[in-house]
Design an enzyme around this catalytic site. Structure first.
Site, mmCIF file in Angstrom:
data_model
loop_
_atom_site.group_PDB
_atom_site.id
_atom_site.type_symbol
_atom_site.label_atom_id
_atom_site.label_comp_id
_atom_site.label_asym_id
_atom_site.label_seq_id
_atom_site.Cartn_x
_atom_site.Cartn_y
_atom_site.Cartn_z
ATOM 1 N N THR A 1 75.427 50.662 36.744
ATOM 2 C CA THR A 1 75.424 50.618 38.196
ATOM 3 C C THR A 1 75.582 49.150 38.610
ATOM 4 O O THR A 1 75.619 48.285 37.771
ATOM 5 C CB THR A 1 74.086 51.249 38.621
ATOM 6 O OG1 THR A 1 74.071 52.569 38.082
ATOM 7 C CG2 THR A 1 73.830 51.267 40.065
ATOM 8 N N THR B 1 77.189 52.971 42.440
ATOM 9 C CA THR B 1 77.456 53.330 41.050
ATOM 10 C C THR B 1 78.511 54.401 40.880
ATOM 11 O O THR B 1 78.755 55.213 41.780
ATOM 12 C CB THR B 1 76.139 53.828 40.390
ATOM 13 O OG1 THR B 1 76.352 54.007 39.006
ATOM 14 C CG2 THR B 1 75.659 55.124 40.981
ATOM 15 N N GLY C 1 71.131 49.612 35.992
ATOM 16 C CA GLY C 1 70.409 49.836 34.727
ATOM 17 C C GLY C 1 69.850 51.237 34.557
ATOM 18 O O GLY C 1 68.906 51.417 33.784
ATOM 19 N N GLN D 1 78.525 61.388 37.894
ATOM 20 C CA GLN D 1 77.155 61.453 38.389
ATOM 21 C C GLN D 1 76.495 62.809 38.142
ATOM 22 O O GLN D 1 75.266 62.917 38.229
ATOM 23 C CB GLN D 1 77.181 61.175 39.897
ATOM 24 C CG GLN D 1 76.007 60.381 40.403
ATOM 25 C CD GLN D 1 76.049 58.942 39.967
ATOM 26 O OE1 GLN D 1 75.244 58.508 39.149
ATOM 27 N NE2 GLN D 1 76.984 58.189 40.506
ATOM 28 N N ASN E 1 77.919 55.842 37.893
ATOM 29 C CA ASN E 1 77.005 56.258 36.838
ATOM 30 C C ASN E 1 77.303 55.479 35.566
ATOM 31 O O ASN E 1 76.800 54.405 35.379
ATOM 32 C CB ASN E 1 77.024 57.762 36.592
ATOM 33 C CG ASN E 1 75.789 58.201 35.818
ATOM 34 O OD1 ASN E 1 74.773 57.499 35.846
ATOM 35 N ND2 ASN E 1 75.857 59.310 35.120
HETATM 36 N N1 GLY Z 1 73.408 56.826 38.017
HETATM 37 C C1 GLY Z 1 72.262 56.021 37.975
HETATM 38 C C2 GLY Z 1 71.295 56.366 39.052
HETATM 39 O O1 GLY Z 1 71.683 56.822 40.117
HETATM 40 O O2 GLY Z 1 70.122 56.217 38.860
#
Ligand code: GLY
Length: 568
Positions: free
Chosen positions: A379, A397, A471, A418, A399
């Site tokens: 992200t 992000t 992260g 995601q 993902n």
């Molecule tokens: N894809 C990482 C989050 O949304 O936590």
């Protein structure tokens, strides 16, 4: 390192932004912290931070700069910057009001609970991460247009044009970016039948220019038609054609119905500071407030940074917060999330009642296996403050790094993966090793639970800190540790961001430490207390801005990445 060449290119590329009274831009070229009088942008990418600063110098506010920075990240940092993904934005205006824009992706309407399982009910490996089915309905474009139309000062054309220019004319690759594109090359080739801007005949080298013509055309449609330039018309047609080609399930209705949501921020106080962060569908805000609430009664200031007592307490708080995540947190539009109860101070004190100061409290026993440690950019977070004190904290992000690595043919943007943030099978860990429950199972139109934790901290009613991190599951723990480093241990922002981090998430029953950042005595002591320790290369990449009493802004751009602070 090619920063000089990059800077030179930036000056050429964004010279279109005529600045009325040019002020020199300060850049953290040596990666050390910078101090600026007026505005500051800290992001994962130098060119994107510079685009944001130029918008501030042109008279735009922090929201204009944030929107411009995020479009630039979609061009110059496609590892995580995006128009095919989603995110969360926390805004605090200089009159003290705050707002959250939730532009998290949604499951397509044809999604179903068991869509990633085989006939025997087992998870089909890779289906929720590397295919067209892995994509949620993108939210970024609607989120940015919503932010701009509610808060922006400059025209939308002004804020998006620098990114169109960067896509059309190209940007110079850093060494790390050339490596990122090269190491992902086989995925780009395998998952895209057409040509993409990310693959050429030979491998990428530092200093080469990457041009993204298809993306520039898509950005022009967004510039000219707003959300219709993405969610309908040619871009939607290309996206749906891509879905059809790869057996995806996203539909015209999914796109036309997508709307970002304005949410009431989550607030709490910690030792007199006010914390402003995001509510569900991110778990990050609740986890951050839980962690702060759980450690608040303990004298960690006396115990000191990274003492065994401090690490032990913080790890035990992290264990409990992530256990709550699995049981109680999901999309607030498909369930009731008991947010107030979860961040209630009495509840949090009670939550620590079985904390044993001498040894680790084991997590529940589980029978499932754990995936390989996943190390990637994932992200991205950026922070912006303007000269009037308006602040924006955004985490966005796709993902995984480059999302599912599928580029929408002829539209030039990457799709997210995601859907893997849902519990694709409750009880089975996702790519971050997070074990989710029924509360985060797949349903049509539902949002997958996030860990993103953009946050803003106030001191005595005034803006004090803008902070966040990428992260995956380590996002809330990274943000937590930076806040505590500043507020409790009195570190400068740069020290707080650079300090060693650790992470625990209830399951797997491991405490992650950064490589070479724990001494052997501490390692032995923690092992003796019952912890299993595991080293990983890095945890989080925080991008933060702190305000000094005289109003100057100081940067905290994480040295773990190519993060860039620019100010003036
Ligand atoms: N894809 C990482 C989050 O949304 O936590």
């Amino acid at each position: 390192m090619n920063r000089c060449i990059s800077l030179f290119l930036v000056i050429i590329l964004i010279s279109a932004c005529t600045v009325k009274s040019p002020k020199q831009v300060i850049v953290n070229a040596e990666k050390s912290g910078i101090t600026a009088d007026s505005g500051m942008v800290v992001s994962a990418n130098l060119l994107s931070s510079l685009v944001g600063i130029k918008i501030l110098q042109k008279g735009g506010n922090a929201i204009d700069a944030a929107v411009a920075t995020e479009f630039a990240l979609a061009v110059c940092f496609p590892e995580a910057g995006n128009i095919g993904g989603g995110g969360f934005m926390v805004i605090r205006t200089n009159d003290g009001k705050s707002d959250v824009i939730d532009y998290r992706e949604k499951a397509p309407l044809l999604a179903s609970r068991n869509m990633f399982l085989d006939k025997s009910g087992n998870v089909k490996v890779g289906l929720s991460t590397g295919t067209h089915l892995a994509s949620g309905v993108p939210g970024t474009v609607d989120g940015l247009i919503t932010a701009h139309s509610r808060y922006g000062k400059l025209s939308f054309k002004d804020v998006i044009q620098p990114s169109i220019d960067l896509a059309e004319n190209g940007f110079i690759l850093t060494r790390e970016q050339a490596e990122d594109f090269n190491s992902n090359r086989s995925k780009f080739v395998a998952r895209n039948s057409g040509k993409t801007a990310f693959v050429k005949d030979s491998l990428w080298k530092e200093g080469e220019i990457m041009i993204q013509k298809d993306l520039s055309e898509t950005l022009k449609r967004i510039r000219d038609y707003g959300r219709d330039g993405f969610y309908s018309g040619r871009t939607a047609h290309l996206l749906l054609r891509e879905m059809k080609k790869g057996n995806g399930i996203m539909s015209e209705r999914d796109l036309s119905e997508y709307k970002s949501v304005l949410r009431v921020p989550l607030y709490s106080d910690y030792k007199g500071y006010k914390i402003i962060t995001v509510p569900p569908p991110s778990s990050g805000g609740i986890i951050l407030l839980q962690l702060l609430g759980m450690v608040e009664p303990f004298p960690i200031r006396e115990w000191g940074f990274n003492s065994i007592q401090t690490i032990h307490l913080m790890v035990e708080a992290e264990r409990r917060a992530f256990a709550d995540r699995s049981e109680f947190m999901g999309d607030p539009e498909s369930m009731i999330v008991t947010v107030n109860q979860l961040v209630n101070k009495k509840y949090l004190i009670n939550r620590m009642s079985n904390y044993n100061k001498n040894e680790a409290t084991p997590s529940s026993q589980t029978t499932h296996g754990y995936p390989e440690q996943h190390e990637s950019e994932e992200t991205t977070h950026y922070s912006v403050v303007d000269s009037k004190g308006n602040a924006v904290s955004v985490t966005t992000t796709l993902n995984d790094t480059f999302g599912n690595s599928i580029v929408v043919d002829s539209a030039g943007f990457l799709l997210n993966n995601q859907m893997d943030d849902f519990s694709v099978k409750p009880g089975v860990p996702n790519m971050y090793g997070l074990v989710g429950g029924d509360v985060n199972s797949i349903q049509p139109g539902k949002k997958m639970l996030s860990s993103m934790t953009p946050a803003i901290v106030e001191k005595d009613g005034k803006l004090f800190l803008v902070v966040g991190s990428p992260g995956g599951s380590t996002i809330p723990t990274s943000v937590f540790q930076v806040i505590v480093n500043v507020l409790d241990f009195g570190m400068s922002l740069e020290e707080a961001v650079d300090a060693a981090r650790f992470h625990h998430q209830w399951l797997p029953e491991l405490v992650y430490f950064e490589k070479n950042r724990i001494d052997s005595l501490a390692y032995q002591k923690l092992t003796n207390m019952g912890y299993e320790l595991k080293v990983r290369s890095s945890i989080g990449r925080v991008n933060a801005i702190m305000l000094l009493p005289d109003g100057k802004k100081v940067s905290g751009a994480d040295k773990r990445g190519n993060n860039s602070a620019c100010g003036y």
